[in-house]
Structure formats: structure tokens, C-alpha cells
Enzyme design. Structure first.
Site, PDB file in Angstrom:
ATOM      1  N   SER A  51       0.837  -1.218   0.000  1.00  0.00           N
ATOM      2  CA  SER A  51       0.000   0.000   0.000  1.00  0.00           C
ATOM      3  C   SER A  51       0.863   1.256   0.000  1.00  0.00           C
ATOM      4  CB  SER A  51      -0.914   0.006   1.229  1.00  0.00           C
ATOM      5  OG  SER A  51      -0.165  -0.235   2.409  1.00  0.00           O
ATOM      6  N   HIS A 143      -5.423  -5.624  13.893  1.00  0.00           N
ATOM      7  CA  HIS A 143      -6.869  -5.711  13.718  1.00  0.00           C
ATOM      8  C   HIS A 143      -7.594  -6.310  14.925  1.00  0.00           C
ATOM      9  CE1 HIS A 143      -6.287  -4.035   9.946  1.00  0.00           C
ATOM     10  NE2 HIS A 143      -6.510  -5.047   9.137  1.00  0.00           N
TER      11      HIS A 143
HETATM   12  N1  SAH Z   1      -0.745  -2.044   4.476  1.00  0.00           N
HETATM   13  C1  SAH Z   1      -0.151  -3.344   4.218  1.00  0.00           C
HETATM   14  C2  SAH Z   1      -0.645  -4.432   5.139  1.00  0.00           C
HETATM   15  C3  SAH Z   1      -0.441  -4.169   6.606  1.00  0.00           C
HETATM   16  S1  SAH Z   1      -0.630  -5.641   7.584  1.00  0.00           S
HETATM   17  C4  SAH Z   1      -0.392  -3.760   2.768  1.00  0.00           C
HETATM   18  O1  SAH Z   1      -1.040  -3.051   2.001  1.00  0.00           O
HETATM   19  O2  SAH Z   1       0.047  -4.804   2.341  1.00  0.00           O
HETATM   20  C5  SAH Z   1      -0.626  -4.984   9.177  1.00  0.00           C
HETATM   21  C6  SAH Z   1       0.740  -4.530   9.688  1.00  0.00           C
HETATM   22  O3  SAH Z   1       0.525  -3.823  10.897  1.00  0.00           O
HETATM   23  C7  SAH Z   1       1.739  -5.645  10.001  1.00  0.00           C
HETATM   24  O4  SAH Z   1       2.898  -5.490   9.218  1.00  0.00           O
HETATM   25  C8  SAH Z   1       2.052  -5.468  11.506  1.00  0.00           C
HETATM   26  O5  SAH Z   1       3.420  -5.661  11.848  1.00  0.00           O
HETATM   27  C9  SAH Z   1       1.633  -4.041  11.754  1.00  0.00           C
HETATM   28  N2  SAH Z   1       1.204  -3.775  13.132  1.00  0.00           N
HETATM   29  C10 SAH Z   1       0.228  -4.418  13.821  1.00  0.00           C
HETATM   30  N3  SAH Z   1       0.068  -3.894  15.043  1.00  0.00           N
HETATM   31  C11 SAH Z   1       0.962  -2.871  15.135  1.00  0.00           C
HETATM   32  C12 SAH Z   1       1.293  -1.934  16.168  1.00  0.00           C
HETATM   33  N4  SAH Z   1       0.641  -1.946  17.337  1.00  0.00           N
HETATM   34  N5  SAH Z   1       2.278  -1.028  15.944  1.00  0.00           N
HETATM   35  C13 SAH Z   1       2.944  -1.026  14.754  1.00  0.00           C
HETATM   36  N6  SAH Z   1       2.667  -1.878  13.738  1.00  0.00           N
HETATM   37  C14 SAH Z   1       1.696  -2.788  13.928  1.00  0.00           C
HETATM   38 MG    MG Z   2      -5.445  -4.359   5.366  1.00  0.00          MG
END
Ligand code: SAH
Ligand code: MG
Length: 215
Positions: A51, A143
């Protein structure tokens, strides 16, 4: 529209952002950065940077920056035994998931390193130190109920008046996916009376700040 080169790079990058939703993200971020020049973009949840490429293209065009926040250990659903686990992202020295090398390689391949600034750490901790207003904030981090709630509390106040809050994985119907981004970010933002909905594409929701409280 994003360049042919960057679209090819997107398709070669691991991640969870469908093309139609990424294009909607690009369109919304373009409007926000045009309206609010000199204000940056923040992305919460970068993973391997899929993204981030769309957002980096916007930052290049409107001469701003994307601060890409992730601790790079993966979310719950990215861990071994869960639905979205990718064995190739395990760091052999620690045995833990580490998406930072893959993200840095995405920045090199796409030549976006000058406009995309990685910030490696916990979203809530970084949010507590962050004072600058944002043109565009994209939340796609943890999530679970708690991380989603924390991301809303930490980051929605940073969106400038007229700026945009974009939220991924918003599922109204529990049959389609987890409810935390819907309940704790999307609904919370609308219920605050400070944001209005601009558009919906797949699970992506685009909200604009129409009212600014004194935080
Ligand atoms: N935007 C990405 C997908 C993100 S997946 C795409 O388009 O492919 C969600 C990400 O959030 C993961 O890499 C995870 O390490 C991060 N994440 C989850 N909880 C988090 C937190 N509390 N602080 C920082 N990063 C976090
Ligand atoms: Mg997502």
C-alpha cells in the site's frame, strides 16, 4: 493514475491491498495532499510496503513525505498457524517474523526511499510523541480490538481539518471479516461527529475531518 513502473512494482510486492482499493487510496490521498500542501502522510501498518507504493507516488507528486509506521513483527493473523502467515518472512536468526528487509527492498526497487520514511516501532508509542498535523492518515495496523482502538485514539486527532482518515479492512458484516476496524476506528470516527464519509471501495473507507476539537 500511478505510473506503469510503479504498478508493476505493486504487483511484485507481498501484501494485502487489492488494486482497486489501492487506486482509491491513491485518489483520496492525492486530493488531501493537494488541499493541504506541506502536510505529510502517515501509514500505520506497512508490512512489505504494498500500500505504501501508492502513497509514495502521491508524496512524490505533491512534494510531501510518507511516514510508514510498523514494528515489522507482523499482526496476530500474520503469525505461524494463522491465516495470513508467510514462512518466507521469518528471520532465521530469531525465528520471528520480520518484514523490514522486504519493505526496505520494496523502497529500493521502487526508488521511493527519498519520499517514504520508515519508522520502526509500536504505533501507540510513536503516536504519543507525534505533534504534526496530517493531510492523510491511513490506518491498516493491528486488527484486534485493542490495537484498533489504540490506533484510533493515537492517530485520528492528528488529522488536520479538511484532511483524510482512511481505514482498511472495514467489514460491516461479521461474515466478511473481523469487526475491530469497523467498530473501533470507522464507527468511532463517524460517531465522534468530527468526520464525514467520502467514499467506500471494497473494505477501504475514506473519511474527511469536517470539525476540529481542541485536543
Ligand atoms: N498495508 C499493508 C498491510 C499491513 S498488515 C499492505 O497493504 O500490504 C498490518 C501490519 O501492521 C503488520 O505489518 C504489523 O506488523 C503491523 N502492526 C500491527 N500492530 C501494530 C502496532 N501496534 N504497531 C505497529 N505496527 C503494527
Ligand atoms: Mg489491510
Amino acid at each position: 493514475m500511478i505510473s506503469k513502473f510503479l504498478r508493476e512494482q505493486i504487483l511484485a510486492t507481498k501484501g494485502f491491498m487489492p488494486e482497486t482499493e489501492g487506486d482509491a487510496l491513491y485518489a483520496a490521498a492525492s486530493v488531501a495532499c493537494k488541499d493541504l500542501p506541506d502536510m505529510p502522510i502517515v501509514e500505520i501498518g506497512t508490512y512489505c510496503g504494498r500500500s505504501t507504493i501508492w502513497l509514495g507516488a502521491v508524496a512524490r507528486k505533491y512534494k510531501t513525505k510518507v511516514f510508514a509506521i510498523d514494528h515489522h513483527f507482523g499482526s496476530e493473523e500474520n503469525q505461524q498457524g494463522w491465516e495470513w502467515f508467510d514462512e518466507s518472512l521469518i528471520d532465521s536468526t530469531t525465528g520471528l517474523l520480520n518484514t523490514l528487509p522486504s519493505f526496505l527492498s520494496t523502497l529500493r526497487r521502487t526508488k521511493l526511499s527519498d519520499v517514504v520514511i520508515p519508522i520502526v516501532g509500536e504505533s501507540k508509542v510513536i503516536g504519543a510523541q507525534w505533534s504534526e498535523k496530517l493531510a492523510f492518515c491511513f490506518i491498516d495496523g493491528g486488527h484486534g480490538d485493542e490495537p484498533a482502538h489504540n490506533d484510533f485514539l493515537s492517530w485520528s486527532p492528528k488529522v488536520a481539518l479538511g484532511g483524510v482518515l482512511a481505514i482498511h479492512d472495514v467489514f460491516v458484516d461479521p461474515k466478511d471479516g473481523g469487526q475491530a476496524p469497523y467498530k473501533y476506528i470507522y464507527k468511532a470516527a463517524l460517531d465522534s461527529g468530527e468526520f464525514i464519509e467520502i467514499s467506500a471501495t471494497g473494505s477501504l473507507r475514506i473519511l474527511r475531518r469536517s470539525f476540529l476539537k481542541n485536543y
